[in-house]
Design a protein around this motif. Sequence first.
Motif, PDB file in Angstrom:
ATOM      1  N   GLY A 168       0.864  -1.246  -0.211  1.00  0.00           N
ATOM      2  CA  GLY A 168       0.124  -0.048   0.015  1.00  0.00           C
ATOM      3  C   GLY A 168       0.915   1.202   0.080  1.00  0.00           C
ATOM      4  O   GLY A 168       2.026   1.204   0.422  1.00  0.00           O
ATOM      5  N   THR A 169       0.186   2.293  -0.417  1.00  0.00           N
ATOM      6  CA  THR A 169       1.087   3.784  -0.515  1.00  0.00           C
ATOM      7  C   THR A 169       0.744   4.563   0.712  1.00  0.00           C
ATOM      8  O   THR A 169       1.560   5.393   1.108  1.00  0.00           O
ATOM      9  CB  THR A 169       0.635   4.514  -1.819  1.00  0.00           C
ATOM     10  OG1 THR A 169      -0.972   4.720  -1.794  1.00  0.00           O
ATOM     11  CG2 THR A 169       0.883   3.664  -3.094  1.00  0.00           C
ATOM     12  N   GLY A 170      -0.411   4.174   1.423  1.00  0.00           N
ATOM     13  CA  GLY A 170      -0.835   4.994   2.481  1.00  0.00           C
ATOM     14  C   GLY A 170      -1.288   6.388   2.259  1.00  0.00           C
ATOM     15  O   GLY A 170      -1.370   7.302   3.273  1.00  0.00           O
ATOM     16  N   ILE A 171      -1.611   6.591   1.017  1.00  0.00           N
ATOM     17  CA  ILE A 171      -2.218   8.104   0.763  1.00  0.00           C
ATOM     18  C   ILE A 171      -3.865   7.980   0.375  1.00  0.00           C
ATOM     19  O   ILE A 171      -4.372   9.061   0.295  1.00  0.00           O
ATOM     20  CB  ILE A 171      -1.482   8.739  -0.457  1.00  0.00           C
ATOM     21  CG1 ILE A 171      -1.690   7.849  -1.824  1.00  0.00           C
ATOM     22  CG2 ILE A 171       0.068   8.920   0.018  1.00  0.00           C
ATOM     23  CD1 ILE A 171      -1.088   8.348  -2.863  1.00  0.00           C
ATOM     24  N   GLY A 172      -4.539   6.830   0.130  1.00  0.00           N
ATOM     25  CA  GLY A 172      -5.653   6.778  -0.286  1.00  0.00           C
ATOM     26  C   GLY A 172      -6.591   7.460   0.802  1.00  0.00           C
ATOM     27  O   GLY A 172      -7.490   8.289   0.175  1.00  0.00           O
ATOM     28  N   LEU A 173      -6.738   7.092   1.881  1.00  0.00           N
ATOM     29  CA  LEU A 173      -7.540   7.595   2.799  1.00  0.00           C
ATOM     30  C   LEU A 173      -7.401   8.854   3.190  1.00  0.00           C
ATOM     31  O   LEU A 173      -8.384   9.742   3.559  1.00  0.00           O
ATOM     32  CB  LEU A 173      -7.910   6.584   4.004  1.00  0.00           C
ATOM     33  CG  LEU A 173      -8.316   5.306   4.003  1.00  0.00           C
ATOM     34  CD1 LEU A 173      -8.315   4.319   5.308  1.00  0.00           C
ATOM     35  CD2 LEU A 173      -9.795   5.476   3.391  1.00  0.00           C
ATOM     36  N   TYR A 174      -6.074   9.120   3.014  1.00  0.00           N
ATOM     37  CA  TYR A 174      -5.762  10.761   3.421  1.00  0.00           C
ATOM     38  C   TYR A 174      -6.386  11.656   2.354  1.00  0.00           C
ATOM     39  O   TYR A 174      -6.611  12.808   2.847  1.00  0.00           O
ATOM     40  CB  TYR A 174      -4.131  10.710   3.487  1.00  0.00           C
ATOM     41  CG  TYR A 174      -3.463  12.181   3.488  1.00  0.00           C
ATOM     42  CD1 TYR A 174      -3.592  12.895   4.655  1.00  0.00           C
ATOM     43  CD2 TYR A 174      -2.844  12.857   2.373  1.00  0.00           C
ATOM     44  CE1 TYR A 174      -3.203  14.113   4.654  1.00  0.00           C
ATOM     45  CE2 TYR A 174      -2.290  14.026   2.397  1.00  0.00           C
ATOM     46  CZ  TYR A 174      -2.573  14.588   3.483  1.00  0.00           C
ATOM     47  OH  TYR A 174      -2.050  15.936   3.631  1.00  0.00           O
ATOM     48  N   VAL A 175      -6.043  11.052   1.124  1.00  0.00           N
ATOM     49  CA  VAL A 175      -6.714  12.025   0.091  1.00  0.00           C
ATOM     50  C   VAL A 175      -8.156  12.123   0.181  1.00  0.00           C
ATOM     51  O   VAL A 175      -8.905  13.195   0.077  1.00  0.00           O
ATOM     52  CB  VAL A 175      -6.371  11.386  -1.289  1.00  0.00           C
ATOM     53  CG1 VAL A 175      -7.079  12.146  -2.419  1.00  0.00           C
ATOM     54  CG2 VAL A 175      -4.931  11.531  -1.776  1.00  0.00           C
ATOM     55  N   CYS A 176      -8.900  11.025   0.634  1.00  0.00           N
ATOM     56  CA  CYS A 176     -10.260  10.973   0.844  1.00  0.00           C
ATOM     57  C   CYS A 176     -10.717  12.160   1.883  1.00  0.00           C
ATOM     58  O   CYS A 176     -11.633  12.595   1.929  1.00  0.00           O
ATOM     59  CB  CYS A 176     -10.583   9.626   1.264  1.00  0.00           C
ATOM     60  SG  CYS A 176     -11.001   8.394  -0.132  1.00  0.00           S
ATOM     61  N   GLN A 177     -10.001  12.090   3.012  1.00  0.00           N
ATOM     62  CA  GLN A 177     -10.339  12.830   4.033  1.00  0.00           C
ATOM     63  C   GLN A 177      -9.980  14.184   3.562  1.00  0.00           C
ATOM     64  O   GLN A 177     -11.068  15.361   3.919  1.00  0.00           O
ATOM     65  CB  GLN A 177      -9.546  12.700   5.227  1.00  0.00           C
ATOM     66  CG  GLN A 177      -9.812  13.465   6.322  1.00  0.00           C
ATOM     67  CD  GLN A 177      -8.589  13.397   7.521  1.00  0.00           C
ATOM     68  OE1 GLN A 177      -7.422  13.572   7.463  1.00  0.00           O
ATOM     69  NE2 GLN A 177      -9.164  12.910   8.710  1.00  0.00           N
ATOM     70  N   LYS A 178      -8.890  14.732   2.689  1.00  0.00           N
ATOM     71  CA  LYS A 178      -8.671  15.936   2.377  1.00  0.00           C
ATOM     72  C   LYS A 178      -9.883  16.589   1.427  1.00  0.00           C
ATOM     73  O   LYS A 178     -10.507  17.404   1.552  1.00  0.00           O
ATOM     74  CB  LYS A 178      -7.357  16.094   1.540  1.00  0.00           C
ATOM     75  CG  LYS A 178      -6.202  16.160   2.564  1.00  0.00           C
ATOM     76  CD  LYS A 178      -6.394  17.090   3.645  1.00  0.00           C
ATOM     77  CE  LYS A 178      -5.305  16.975   4.712  1.00  0.00           C
ATOM     78  NZ  LYS A 178      -5.287  18.232   5.606  1.00  0.00           N
ATOM     79  N   ILE A 179     -10.338  15.701   0.514  1.00  0.00           N
ATOM     80  CA  ILE A 179     -11.272  15.888  -0.312  1.00  0.00           C
ATOM     81  C   ILE A 179     -12.527  16.115   0.456  1.00  0.00           C
ATOM     82  O   ILE A 179     -13.588  17.267   0.002  1.00  0.00           O
ATOM     83  CB  ILE A 179     -11.664  14.702  -1.551  1.00  0.00           C
ATOM     84  CG1 ILE A 179     -10.354  14.787  -2.366  1.00  0.00           C
ATOM     85  CG2 ILE A 179     -13.012  14.821  -2.133  1.00  0.00           C
ATOM     86  CD1 ILE A 179     -10.582  13.343  -3.213  1.00  0.00           C
TER      87      ILE A 179
END
Length: 367
Positions: A330-341
Motif C-alpha cells: 500500500g501507498t498509505g495516501i488513499g484515505l488521506y486523500v479521501c479525508q482532504k477531499i
Amino acid sequence: MIVQDQLVDYLDRNLDEYLNNWKRRIRISDDDIYRDKVVANGKLMYQLVRKNIVEPIDENKIAELAKKVAMQRVEADINIGDFIHNVNLGRSVLFNHMTNSGLSSEDLQPVLESLNELFDKFAYHAVTEYTAIKNDELQEKISYIDETHQEKLSILGQMSSSFVHEFRNPLTAIMGFVAILRKENPEMKYLDVIDHELKQLNFRISQFLHVSKKEIDGVKEEEFEVSEVFNDMIDFIYPSVVDVDVHISNNIPNGLRIFGQKDKIRQVLLNIIMNSIDALKEIQKNRTIKLVGKKEKGEMKLHITNNGPAIPEKKLNTIFEPFYTTKELGTGIGLYVCQKIIQNHKGQISCQSTEKETTFTITLPSV
C-alpha cells in the motif's frame, strides 16, 4: 513556645544523625547530575521545617524551594516517583526522629500536623512544577516532530509530483493507443484487462498529484445525485468485484443530492470501495459491501460497510494519516486523500470497526 524551642534545640543537635538516616535509604541514581545537591536540598528542607515549628511559614517560601528542586529533577531526568519517595521518606524519618525528643505525644501532635501540611504542600508544588516543565518539553518535541514531518512531506510531495508527471505522459500515450486498438480490433483479447489496469495506474497517479498539491484543480462544482456517482463507477470496479466475488448492495436512494466536485466525490467512493474489496480478500465467503445513504437535518450521510476483518482500535486513529498503511504494497495516501477531499467539501469522514463489520461514514451538506 517552650515546646517548640525544646524541639528545635533537639533537632539542631541531632541534625547529622537525621540526615544520615535519610541519606542511607533514599533512591538516587548514579547518573544524577545533581547527586551532590540532594543532601544540600535536604538541609534546605530542614530549615523550612525548623522555621515552621517556631511559626507557620508562608506557602510561597515552600513553593520557591519546591520549584527549584523540581527543576533540578527535570534536568537530571529523574523519575518523579523516586523524588516523591525521597520526600515522604524524609517526612517519615523526621517524625520518628522527633519521637525520641522526650516530648509527650500530646505536645508533638500539633507540630506533626503542621509539618504534615508543610510536606504535602512541598510535594504538591514540586510535582506541579515538574509536570508543567515536562509538558512544555513534550510540546516542544511534538512541535519539532510536526515541523520535521511537514518538511519531509513537502519534499516527498515535490519528488512524487515530478516523478508522476513524467510517468503520466507516456501513460497517456499508451492509454490512447489502447483506445485505438479497441476501436480497430474490438475482438482482440485482453484489451479490457489492459485498459482496466491502466486506469487503475492513472488513478494512483492522480492520488499522488493530489497529495503533492501540484495538480491543477480546475474541476467545476455542480449539483448532482450521489447515486449517479456510484452508477458511473460500476464498470470501473466490476472486474475487481467479480474477481474477489463480492456482493455489493446499493441502497443510495434517488434524489439524494449534494453540491461539489463530482469527480472528487467519485474518487472518494472508489477509494473506499476498493479498500473494502482488498479487506474482503481476507475472509473466505459471503463477502459483502453495503452502501446506505440518507438525508438528516440538511446533511447527507453515506455509510459504506464491509464484513471484512476488524481494524484494530489503535489503528483507527491513524488510518487517515498520510503514508500510513496496513497493506504490504500500500501507498498509505488513499484515505488521506479521501479525508482532504471531504474536508474541502465542508464535510467529515470517519470509520468504525468491529469483529462483524467496518463502516466508513461520509457526511456532507445536502441540497
